[in-house]
Design a protein around this motif. Structure first.
Motif, PDB file in Angstrom:
ATOM      1  N   ARG A  35       0.845  -1.194   0.000  1.00  0.00           N
ATOM      2  CA  ARG A  35       0.000   0.000   0.000  1.00  0.00           C
ATOM      3  C   ARG A  35       0.879   1.243   0.000  1.00  0.00           C
ATOM      4  NH1 ARG A  35      -3.767  -1.130   5.062  1.00  0.00           N
ATOM      5  NH2 ARG A  35      -3.414   1.098   5.184  1.00  0.00           N
ATOM      6  N   GLU A  36       0.262   2.379  -0.328  1.00  0.00           N
ATOM      7  CA  GLU A  36       0.976   3.648  -0.287  1.00  0.00           C
ATOM      8  C   GLU A  36       1.536   3.864   1.106  1.00  0.00           C
ATOM      9  OE1 GLU A  36      -1.822   6.584  -1.622  1.00  0.00           O
ATOM     10  OE2 GLU A  36      -1.781   5.841  -3.671  1.00  0.00           O
ATOM     11  N   GLY A  37       2.786   4.328   1.167  1.00  0.00           N
ATOM     12  CA  GLY A  37       3.436   4.577   2.445  1.00  0.00           C
ATOM     13  C   GLY A  37       4.231   3.405   2.976  1.00  0.00           C
ATOM     14  N   ASP A  38       4.077   2.233   2.387  1.00  0.00           N
ATOM     15  CA  ASP A  38       4.848   1.072   2.849  1.00  0.00           C
ATOM     16  C   ASP A  38       6.334   1.289   2.575  1.00  0.00           C
ATOM     17  OD1 ASP A  38       2.708  -0.348   3.821  1.00  0.00           O
ATOM     18  OD2 ASP A  38       2.550  -1.691   2.101  1.00  0.00           O
ATOM     19  N   VAL A  39       7.151   0.741   3.446  1.00  0.00           N
ATOM     20  CA  VAL A  39       8.604   0.790   3.305  1.00  0.00           C
ATOM     21  C   VAL A  39       9.068  -0.580   2.832  1.00  0.00           C
ATOM     22  CG1 VAL A  39      10.799   1.147   4.487  1.00  0.00           C
ATOM     23  CG2 VAL A  39       8.805   2.527   5.123  1.00  0.00           C
ATOM     24  N   LEU A  40       9.883  -0.569   1.782  1.00  0.00           N
ATOM     25  CA  LEU A  40      10.395  -1.806   1.213  1.00  0.00           C
ATOM     26  C   LEU A  40      11.918  -1.803   1.272  1.00  0.00           C
ATOM     27  CD1 LEU A  40       8.208  -1.773  -2.028  1.00  0.00           C
ATOM     28  CD2 LEU A  40       7.755  -3.063   0.058  1.00  0.00           C
ATOM     29  N   ASP A  41      12.496  -2.929   1.588  1.00  0.00           N
ATOM     30  CA  ASP A  41      13.945  -3.105   1.551  1.00  0.00           C
ATOM     31  C   ASP A  41      14.267  -4.177   0.527  1.00  0.00           C
ATOM     32  OD1 ASP A  41      14.613  -1.225   3.528  1.00  0.00           O
ATOM     33  OD2 ASP A  41      14.288  -2.679   5.129  1.00  0.00           O
ATOM     34  N   GLY A  42      15.417  -4.067  -0.086  1.00  0.00           N
ATOM     35  CA  GLY A  42      15.861  -5.066  -1.054  1.00  0.00           C
ATOM     36  C   GLY A  42      16.265  -4.429  -2.347  1.00  0.00           C
ATOM     37  N   GLU A  43      15.806  -5.026  -3.417  1.00  0.00           N
ATOM     38  CA  GLU A  43      16.116  -4.532  -4.755  1.00  0.00           C
ATOM     39  C   GLU A  43      15.012  -4.987  -5.698  1.00  0.00           C
ATOM     40  OE1 GLU A  43      19.187  -7.769  -6.412  1.00  0.00           O
ATOM     41  OE2 GLU A  43      19.939  -6.553  -4.764  1.00  0.00           O
ATOM     42  N   PRO A  44      14.969  -4.401  -6.894  1.00  0.00           N
ATOM     43  CA  PRO A  44      13.914  -4.802  -7.831  1.00  0.00           C
ATOM     44  C   PRO A  44      13.853  -6.316  -8.001  1.00  0.00           C
ATOM     45  CG  PRO A  44      15.070  -2.883  -8.666  1.00  0.00           C
ATOM     46  CD  PRO A  44      15.819  -3.346  -7.442  1.00  0.00           C
ATOM     47  N   GLY A  45      12.642  -6.834  -7.867  1.00  0.00           N
ATOM     48  CA  GLY A  45      12.423  -8.274  -7.995  1.00  0.00           C
ATOM     49  C   GLY A  45      12.493  -9.040  -6.684  1.00  0.00           C
ATOM     50  N   SER A  46      13.014  -8.402  -5.629  1.00  0.00           N
ATOM     51  CA  SER A  46      13.104  -9.110  -4.343  1.00  0.00           C
ATOM     52  C   SER A  46      12.842  -8.169  -3.167  1.00  0.00           C
ATOM     53  CB  SER A  46      14.484  -9.769  -4.196  1.00  0.00           C
ATOM     54  OG  SER A  46      15.504  -8.791  -4.159  1.00  0.00           O
ATOM     55  N   ASN A  55       6.404   1.804  10.751  1.00  0.00           N
ATOM     56  CA  ASN A  55       5.826   2.247  12.020  1.00  0.00           C
ATOM     57  C   ASN A  55       6.647   3.355  12.660  1.00  0.00           C
ATOM     58  OD1 ASN A  55       3.675   0.477  11.798  1.00  0.00           O
ATOM     59  ND2 ASN A  55       4.757  -1.162  12.847  1.00  0.00           N
ATOM     60  N   ARG A  56       7.979   3.276  12.546  1.00  0.00           N
ATOM     61  CA  ARG A  56       8.843   4.332  13.079  1.00  0.00           C
ATOM     62  C   ARG A  56       8.583   5.649  12.363  1.00  0.00           C
ATOM     63  NH1 ARG A  56      12.829   7.404  12.157  1.00  0.00           N
ATOM     64  NH2 ARG A  56      13.150   6.649  10.045  1.00  0.00           N
ATOM     65  N   ARG A  57       8.448   5.599  11.053  1.00  0.00           N
ATOM     66  CA  ARG A  57       8.196   6.808  10.269  1.00  0.00           C
ATOM     67  C   ARG A  57       6.821   7.393  10.585  1.00  0.00           C
ATOM     68  NH1 ARG A  57      11.027   7.667   5.455  1.00  0.00           N
ATOM     69  NH2 ARG A  57       9.074   8.197   4.420  1.00  0.00           N
ATOM     70  N   LEU A  58       5.816   6.525  10.744  1.00  0.00           N
ATOM     71  CA  LEU A  58       4.480   7.013  11.094  1.00  0.00           C
ATOM     72  C   LEU A  58       4.480   7.697  12.457  1.00  0.00           C
ATOM     73  CD1 LEU A  58       2.254   4.065   9.831  1.00  0.00           C
ATOM     74  CD2 LEU A  58       2.344   6.390   8.890  1.00  0.00           C
ATOM     75  N   ALA A  59       5.160   7.099  13.431  1.00  0.00           N
ATOM     76  CA  ALA A  59       5.237   7.691  14.770  1.00  0.00           C
ATOM     77  C   ALA A  59       5.980   9.021  14.720  1.00  0.00           C
ATOM     78  CB  ALA A  59       5.911   6.728  15.736  1.00  0.00           C
ATOM     79  N   GLN A  60       7.044   9.076  13.959  1.00  0.00           N
ATOM     80  CA  GLN A  60       7.817  10.312  13.823  1.00  0.00           C
ATOM     81  C   GLN A  60       6.956  11.417  13.195  1.00  0.00           C
ATOM     82  OE1 GLN A  60      11.085  10.095  11.009  1.00  0.00           O
ATOM     83  NE2 GLN A  60      12.291  11.507  12.263  1.00  0.00           N
ATOM     84  N   ASN A  61       6.192  11.077  12.169  1.00  0.00           N
ATOM     85  CA  ASN A  61       5.318  12.064  11.529  1.00  0.00           C
ATOM     86  C   ASN A  61       4.202  12.513  12.461  1.00  0.00           C
ATOM     87  OD1 ASN A  61       6.826  12.017   9.198  1.00  0.00           O
ATOM     88  ND2 ASN A  61       5.475  10.583   8.144  1.00  0.00           N
ATOM     89  N   ALA A  62       3.636  11.587  13.233  1.00  0.00           N
ATOM     90  CA  ALA A  62       2.576  11.944  14.185  1.00  0.00           C
ATOM     91  C   ALA A  62       3.119  12.894  15.246  1.00  0.00           C
ATOM     92  CB  ALA A  62       1.998  10.686  14.833  1.00  0.00           C
ATOM     93  N   ASP A  63       4.341  12.635  15.716  1.00  0.00           N
ATOM     94  CA  ASP A  63       4.962  13.508  16.702  1.00  0.00           C
ATOM     95  C   ASP A  63       5.186  14.898  16.117  1.00  0.00           C
ATOM     96  OD1 ASP A  63       6.354  14.049  19.257  1.00  0.00           O
ATOM     97  OD2 ASP A  63       8.129  14.168  17.968  1.00  0.00           O
ATOM     98  N   LEU A  64       5.661  14.968  14.911  1.00  0.00           N
ATOM     99  CA  LEU A  64       5.873  16.251  14.263  1.00  0.00           C
ATOM    100  C   LEU A  64       4.563  17.026  14.107  1.00  0.00           C
ATOM    101  CD1 LEU A  64       7.669  18.288  12.771  1.00  0.00           C
ATOM    102  CD2 LEU A  64       7.311  16.924  10.695  1.00  0.00           C
ATOM    103  N   MET A  65       3.528  16.349  13.655  1.00  0.00           N
ATOM    104  CA  MET A  65       2.225  17.004  13.495  1.00  0.00           C
ATOM    105  C   MET A  65       1.700  17.494  14.837  1.00  0.00           C
ATOM    106  SD  MET A  65       1.623  17.061  10.303  1.00  0.00           S
ATOM    107  CE  MET A  65      -0.098  17.339  10.070  1.00  0.00           C
ATOM    108  N   SER A  66       1.881  16.704  15.870  1.00  0.00           N
ATOM    109  CA  SER A  66       1.438  17.099  17.205  1.00  0.00           C
ATOM    110  C   SER A  66       2.152  18.371  17.655  1.00  0.00           C
ATOM    111  CB  SER A  66       1.706  15.951  18.178  1.00  0.00           C
ATOM    112  OG  SER A  66       1.422  16.359  19.494  1.00  0.00           O
ATOM    113  N   ARG A  67       3.464  18.429  17.441  1.00  0.00           N
ATOM    114  CA  ARG A  67       4.221  19.612  17.854  1.00  0.00           C
ATOM    115  C   ARG A  67       3.872  20.828  17.007  1.00  0.00           C
ATOM    116  NH1 ARG A  67       9.761  18.604  17.127  1.00  0.00           N
ATOM    117  NH2 ARG A  67       9.354  16.596  16.169  1.00  0.00           N
ATOM    118  N   LEU A  68       3.587  20.621  15.729  1.00  0.00           N
ATOM    119  CA  LEU A  68       3.242  21.740  14.850  1.00  0.00           C
ATOM    120  C   LEU A  68       1.901  22.371  15.207  1.00  0.00           C
ATOM    121  CD1 LEU A  68       4.343  20.431  11.342  1.00  0.00           C
ATOM    122  CD2 LEU A  68       5.292  22.379  12.568  1.00  0.00           C
TER     123      LEU A  68
END
Length: 71
Positions: A35-46, A55-68
């Protein structure tokens, strides 16, 4: 290599790769249910989902929005 799913367009995902370029990837080459926003590791085809980083990025963004918008 790390990619973020920027958007889905039909049977193609647009990936932001390593924060500096965008590439198209067929959904058939990505993990099922990606889905949109998913984080993928690896390379094309794998690519594999990295739920911890997503989840770390979502929490970081939520914290930023809260402070803003704190009153």
């Amino acid at each position: 290599m790390r990619a973020i799913v920027d958007r889905l367009e039909g049977d193609v995902a647009v990936l932001e790769v390593d924060g500096d370029r965008y590439v198209d990837a067929p959904l058939a080459e990505l993990p099922p249910g990606v889905r949109e926003g998913d984080v993928l590791d690896g390379e094309p085809g794998s690519w594999v989902l990295n739920e911890d980083e997503k989840n770390r990025r979502l929490a970081q963004n939520a914290d930023l929005m809260s402070r803003l918008f704190r009153r």
